[in-house]
Design a protein around this motif. Sequence first.
Motif, PDB file in Angstrom:
ATOM      1  N   VAL A  77       0.813  -1.134  -0.038  1.00  0.00           N
ATOM      2  CA  VAL A  77       0.075   0.014   0.097  1.00  0.00           C
ATOM      3  C   VAL A  77       1.003   1.215   0.051  1.00  0.00           C
ATOM      4  CG1 VAL A  77      -1.773   1.412   1.308  1.00  0.00           C
ATOM      5  CG2 VAL A  77      -1.718  -1.126   1.227  1.00  0.00           C
ATOM      6  N   LYS A  78       1.931   1.269   0.631  1.00  0.00           N
ATOM      7  CA  LYS A  78       2.887   2.456   0.737  1.00  0.00           C
ATOM      8  C   LYS A  78       3.492   2.760  -0.654  1.00  0.00           C
ATOM      9  CE  LYS A  78       4.310   2.879   5.731  1.00  0.00           C
ATOM     10  NZ  LYS A  78       5.473   2.922   6.584  1.00  0.00           N
ATOM     11  N   ALA A  79       4.068   1.692  -1.531  1.00  0.00           N
ATOM     12  CA  ALA A  79       4.413   1.559  -2.610  1.00  0.00           C
ATOM     13  C   ALA A  79       3.264   2.477  -3.433  1.00  0.00           C
ATOM     14  CB  ALA A  79       4.685   0.622  -3.149  1.00  0.00           C
ATOM     15  N   GLU A  80       1.955   2.252  -3.494  1.00  0.00           N
ATOM     16  CA  GLU A  80       1.016   2.818  -4.314  1.00  0.00           C
ATOM     17  C   GLU A  80       1.049   4.155  -4.104  1.00  0.00           C
ATOM     18  OE1 GLU A  80      -3.904   2.385  -5.311  1.00  0.00           O
ATOM     19  OE2 GLU A  80      -2.825   1.623  -3.586  1.00  0.00           O
ATOM     20  N   ARG A  81       1.004   4.573  -2.769  1.00  0.00           N
ATOM     21  CA  ARG A  81       0.913   5.754  -2.233  1.00  0.00           C
ATOM     22  C   ARG A  81       2.206   6.767  -2.596  1.00  0.00           C
ATOM     23  NH1 ARG A  81       0.329   5.066   3.428  1.00  0.00           N
ATOM     24  NH2 ARG A  81      -1.693   4.513   2.945  1.00  0.00           N
ATOM     25  N   TRP A  82       3.306   6.093  -2.452  1.00  0.00           N
ATOM     26  CA  TRP A  82       4.408   6.705  -3.191  1.00  0.00           C
ATOM     27  C   TRP A  82       4.466   7.005  -4.639  1.00  0.00           C
ATOM     28  CZ3 TRP A  82       9.547   8.267  -1.269  1.00  0.00           C
ATOM     29  CH2 TRP A  82       9.640   8.371   0.036  1.00  0.00           C
ATOM     30  N   ASN A  83       3.980   5.918  -5.374  1.00  0.00           N
ATOM     31  CA  ASN A  83       3.726   6.010  -6.831  1.00  0.00           C
ATOM     32  C   ASN A  83       2.730   7.110  -7.159  1.00  0.00           C
ATOM     33  OD1 ASN A  83       5.544   3.889  -7.361  1.00  0.00           O
ATOM     34  ND2 ASN A  83       3.927   2.488  -7.391  1.00  0.00           N
ATOM     35  N   GLY A  84       1.735   7.473  -6.311  1.00  0.00           N
ATOM     36  CA  GLY A  84       0.752   8.534  -6.456  1.00  0.00           C
ATOM     37  C   GLY A  84       1.303   9.704  -6.431  1.00  0.00           C
ATOM     38  N   ARG A  85       2.122   9.906  -5.512  1.00  0.00           N
ATOM     39  CA  ARG A  85       2.940  10.994  -4.947  1.00  0.00           C
ATOM     40  C   ARG A  85       4.144  11.553  -6.031  1.00  0.00           C
ATOM     41  NH1 ARG A  85       4.375  10.345   1.523  1.00  0.00           N
ATOM     42  NH2 ARG A  85       2.039  10.275   2.021  1.00  0.00           N
ATOM     43  N   HIS A  86       4.703  10.591  -6.270  1.00  0.00           N
ATOM     44  CA  HIS A  86       5.700  10.786  -7.680  1.00  0.00           C
ATOM     45  C   HIS A  86       4.755  11.482  -8.791  1.00  0.00           C
ATOM     46  CE1 HIS A  86       8.620   8.508  -5.467  1.00  0.00           C
ATOM     47  NE2 HIS A  86       9.596   9.167  -6.109  1.00  0.00           N
ATOM     48  N   VAL A  87       3.698  10.774  -9.144  1.00  0.00           N
ATOM     49  CA  VAL A  87       2.971  11.304 -10.464  1.00  0.00           C
ATOM     50  C   VAL A  87       2.521  12.597 -10.282  1.00  0.00           C
ATOM     51  CG1 VAL A  87       1.377  10.630 -11.923  1.00  0.00           C
ATOM     52  CG2 VAL A  87       2.323   8.879 -11.078  1.00  0.00           C
ATOM     53  N   MET A  88       2.102  12.809  -8.830  1.00  0.00           N
ATOM     54  CA  MET A  88       1.522  14.283  -8.698  1.00  0.00           C
ATOM     55  C   MET A  88       2.489  15.369  -8.777  1.00  0.00           C
ATOM     56  SD  MET A  88      -1.378  13.780  -5.623  1.00  0.00           S
ATOM     57  CE  MET A  88      -0.572  12.548  -4.637  1.00  0.00           C
ATOM     58  N   ALA A  89       3.777  14.959  -8.234  1.00  0.00           N
ATOM     59  CA  ALA A  89       4.711  15.882  -8.305  1.00  0.00           C
ATOM     60  C   ALA A  89       5.345  15.785  -9.776  1.00  0.00           C
ATOM     61  CB  ALA A  89       6.136  15.185  -7.419  1.00  0.00           C
ATOM     62  N   GLY A  90       5.072  14.759 -10.459  1.00  0.00           N
ATOM     63  CA  GLY A  90       5.573  15.019 -12.108  1.00  0.00           C
ATOM     64  C   GLY A  90       4.576  15.945 -12.677  1.00  0.00           C
ATOM     65  N   TRP A  91       3.238  15.918 -12.469  1.00  0.00           N
ATOM     66  CA  TRP A  91       2.258  16.858 -13.193  1.00  0.00           C
ATOM     67  C   TRP A  91       2.755  18.469 -12.543  1.00  0.00           C
ATOM     68  CZ3 TRP A  91      -0.947  16.458 -16.850  1.00  0.00           C
ATOM     69  CH2 TRP A  91      -1.524  15.333 -17.212  1.00  0.00           C
ATOM     70  N   VAL A  92       3.233  18.671 -11.509  1.00  0.00           N
ATOM     71  CA  VAL A  92       3.697  20.016 -11.191  1.00  0.00           C
ATOM     72  C   VAL A  92       4.796  20.296 -12.068  1.00  0.00           C
ATOM     73  CG1 VAL A  92       4.468  21.306  -9.106  1.00  0.00           C
ATOM     74  CG2 VAL A  92       2.744  19.707  -8.929  1.00  0.00           C
ATOM     75  N   ILE A  93       5.759  19.416 -12.235  1.00  0.00           N
ATOM     76  CA  ILE A  93       6.931  19.619 -12.931  1.00  0.00           C
ATOM     77  C   ILE A  93       6.541  19.768 -14.413  1.00  0.00           C
ATOM     78  CG2 ILE A  93       9.262  18.613 -13.733  1.00  0.00           C
ATOM     79  CD1 ILE A  93       9.614  17.307 -11.188  1.00  0.00           C
ATOM     80  N   LEU A  94       5.716  18.925 -14.976  1.00  0.00           N
ATOM     81  CA  LEU A  94       5.298  19.003 -16.280  1.00  0.00           C
ATOM     82  C   LEU A  94       4.667  20.700 -16.697  1.00  0.00           C
ATOM     83  CD1 LEU A  94       3.763  15.706 -16.964  1.00  0.00           C
ATOM     84  CD2 LEU A  94       5.632  16.862 -18.332  1.00  0.00           C
ATOM     85  N   VAL A  95       3.903  20.787 -15.514  1.00  0.00           N
ATOM     86  CA  VAL A  95       3.148  22.206 -15.913  1.00  0.00           C
ATOM     87  C   VAL A  95       4.487  23.284 -15.796  1.00  0.00           C
ATOM     88  CG1 VAL A  95       1.759  23.809 -14.885  1.00  0.00           C
ATOM     89  CG2 VAL A  95       1.006  21.770 -15.308  1.00  0.00           C
ATOM     90  N   ALA A  96       5.156  23.252 -14.870  1.00  0.00           N
ATOM     91  CA  ALA A  96       6.412  24.143 -14.739  1.00  0.00           C
ATOM     92  C   ALA A  96       7.272  24.259 -15.724  1.00  0.00           C
ATOM     93  CB  ALA A  96       7.216  23.916 -13.454  1.00  0.00           C
ATOM     94  N   THR A  97       7.557  23.062 -16.213  1.00  0.00           N
ATOM     95  CA  THR A  97       8.441  23.102 -17.483  1.00  0.00           C
ATOM     96  C   THR A  97       7.794  23.768 -18.563  1.00  0.00           C
ATOM     97  OG1 THR A  97       9.219  20.973 -16.638  1.00  0.00           O
ATOM     98  CG2 THR A  97       9.976  21.425 -19.108  1.00  0.00           C
ATOM     99  N   GLY A  98       6.534  23.488 -18.784  1.00  0.00           N
ATOM    100  CA  GLY A  98       5.899  24.059 -19.874  1.00  0.00           C
ATOM    101  C   GLY A  98       5.792  25.467 -19.674  1.00  0.00           C
ATOM    102  N   TYR A  99       5.342  26.048 -18.559  1.00  0.00           N
ATOM    103  CA  TYR A  99       5.854  27.369 -18.193  1.00  0.00           C
ATOM    104  C   TYR A  99       6.887  28.198 -18.504  1.00  0.00           C
ATOM    105  CZ  TYR A  99       4.894  31.849 -15.808  1.00  0.00           C
ATOM    106  OH  TYR A  99       4.868  33.286 -15.618  1.00  0.00           O
TER     107      TYR A  99
END
Length: 223
Positions: free
Chosen positions: A73-95
């Motif tokens: 369960v912790k691995a799934e939670r960490w994967n979700g956190r990484h993807v959410m951080a990835g979305w922030v990075i994608l938007v910041a990179t596009g900006y």
Amino acid sequence: MAAFVHTPVPLRASLTKASISRSAFMGRRAAAVSVASLKSSVRMQQLPVFTRAMDEFKNEYPDFAKRGWGATVKAERWNGRHVMAGWVILVATGYAKGHGLIPDASSLLNLKEWGTLAALGNQQPITNERAIILIAHVHLLFVSVAAALAPFAFQDKLLLAPGEQDDKPAGLIPPLQFGLNKNAETWNGRVAMLGLLVLVGSSVATKTPVLDTLNKGLGNLLF
């Protein structure tokens, strides 16, 4: 005639008692069916796929499962956190790309100076923009590894301590709870992972860069 006249009264009473007992039985049966359906929905909510995968991993790799590696369960939670951080990075990179914050974004790297790391595999050099994004992600990867292997005392740990039990699986559809809680984080992580799959799939299908696909999805707000 008198006997004939008075006989319908006990008959009606008996019929009424029978109907009442039958309705009570049907009510108990309906209640039992509803309870059984509720239990079935709860079992479907937990979905044996999750627990089966975790149990199989524990049986095949018990030493890794004790430490929290694998299907946890912790691995799934960490994967979700990484993807959410990835979305922030994608938007910041596009900006950053749209507002000229990446220096010499379109210039190609010199293979003689940077070596094969600056090539795409066919001796075609990558752009300075791509190199900066790549190095930024490498730094983030090392920060993530360090947080997983040697977290601070205030951080949520990825690995399990000796004797520590993992959380119970949330199931296919976790309970919808608003606020700062584990179920809300699970929902956010899963939606983020699904969104990333849609973004990458759309980019591959249309043969357009990921940032361009993201920008179009946001209504050309980034650049």
